[in-house]
Design a protein around this motif. Structure first.
Motif, short mmCIF file in Angstrom:
data_model
loop_
_atom_site.label_atom_id
_atom_site.label_comp_id
_atom_site.label_asym_id
_atom_site.label_seq_id
_atom_site.Cartn_x
_atom_site.Cartn_y
_atom_site.Cartn_z
N CYS A 28 5.74 3.35 11.79
CA CYS A 28 4.93 2.20 11.38
C CYS A 28 4.24 2.57 10.06
O CYS A 28 3.92 3.74 9.83
N HIS A 66 2.25 -1.23 20.53
CA HIS A 66 1.58 -0.88 19.28
C HIS A 66 1.51 -2.08 18.34
O HIS A 66 0.49 -2.31 17.68
N CYS A 70 -1.51 -3.73 15.83
CA CYS A 70 -1.43 -3.14 14.49
C CYS A 70 -0.87 -4.15 13.50
O CYS A 70 0.09 -4.86 13.79
#
Ligand SMILES: [Zn+2]
Length: 169
Positions: A28, A66, A70
Motif C-alpha cells: 500500500c 486495511h 486507509c
C-alpha cells in the motif's frame, strides 16, 4: 525447425508475471504490506481481493480490511511474487515465514496480516531467512529484516521436526 519440447519450454519462460500459484506481497502507498498465498494464479487471487474492496467485502482478508480504513493505494496490478509454490504445505510454511520476514503480522511495523499464518516454531527458521538472503543479498526487502549481518546459523532439532511433519501432507 522447433519441436514440441522447445516450443513448450519457450512458452514456459515467457509466462507472464504472477501467473503461478505461490506466495505474494501487496504493498500500500501508506507503507504497509500484505503477504498472502494461493493455489490459484497469484494474479487471479489478487483480482479477487480487488473486487472484494470494490464490493465492500472488508472482512474477507487482511488486505481488504486495511483498505476500509486507509486512503492509500494498493499495487493491485503489480503484486510481487515472492515464491512460486504449488504444493500446499510448503506454500503455507513459506507464507508464514514471509509474514515474519516482511513484518506484516499483527503488531508489526508493516502490519496488514491479521495473523501470522501457518504455525511455525518461530525462531528456528532463521536459517531459511539466512539462505534466502545469501541467494539474493541486494534485495531491498532485507532492509526490514531483523536478522543481523554477523548472526551465525545453528541448525536445530525443531527445524528437523517440522520437515518431518511435511511428510504427512
Ligand atoms: Zn494503506
Amino acid at each position: 525447425m522447433p519441436n514440441l519440447k522447445t516450443i513448450l519450454c519457450k512458452n514456459k519462460d515467457k509466462l507472464p508475471a504472477n501467473s503461478a500459484p505461490g506466495v505474494y506481497k501487496l504493498d500500500c502507498s501508506c507503507g504497509k504490506s500484505y503477504v498472502g498465498e494461493t493455489k490459484k494464479k497469484i494474479s487471479t487471487r489478487v483480482g479477487e481481493h480487488q473486487r472484494d474492496v470494490q464490493n465492500g467485502k472488508w472482512k474477507n482478508s487482511g488486505v481488504t480490511e486495511h483498505c476500509k480504513d486507509c486512503n492509500g493505494n494498493i499495487n493491485w496490478l503489480n503484486p510481487s511474487t515472492l515464491h512460486q509454490e504449488s504444493r500446499w504445505h510448503p506454500r503455507k510454511v513459506t507464507e508464514a515465514l514471509e509474514i515474519q520476514c516482511q513484518r506484516t503480522g499483527p503488531n508489526e511495523i508493516g502490519q496488514m496480516n491479521r495473523d501470522t499464518g501457518y504455525k511455525l516454531h518461530s525462531q528456528t527458521w532463521r536459517s531459511f531467512f539466512f539462505e534466502w538472503r545469501r541467494k539474493q543479498p541486494k534485495l531491498k526487502r532485507w532492509q526490514n529484516h531483523w536478522f543481523k549481518e554477523n548472526d551465525t546459523i545453528v541448525p536445530n532439532q525443531e527445524e528437523a521436526d517440522v520437515n518431518d511433519a511435511s511428510q504427512s501432507d
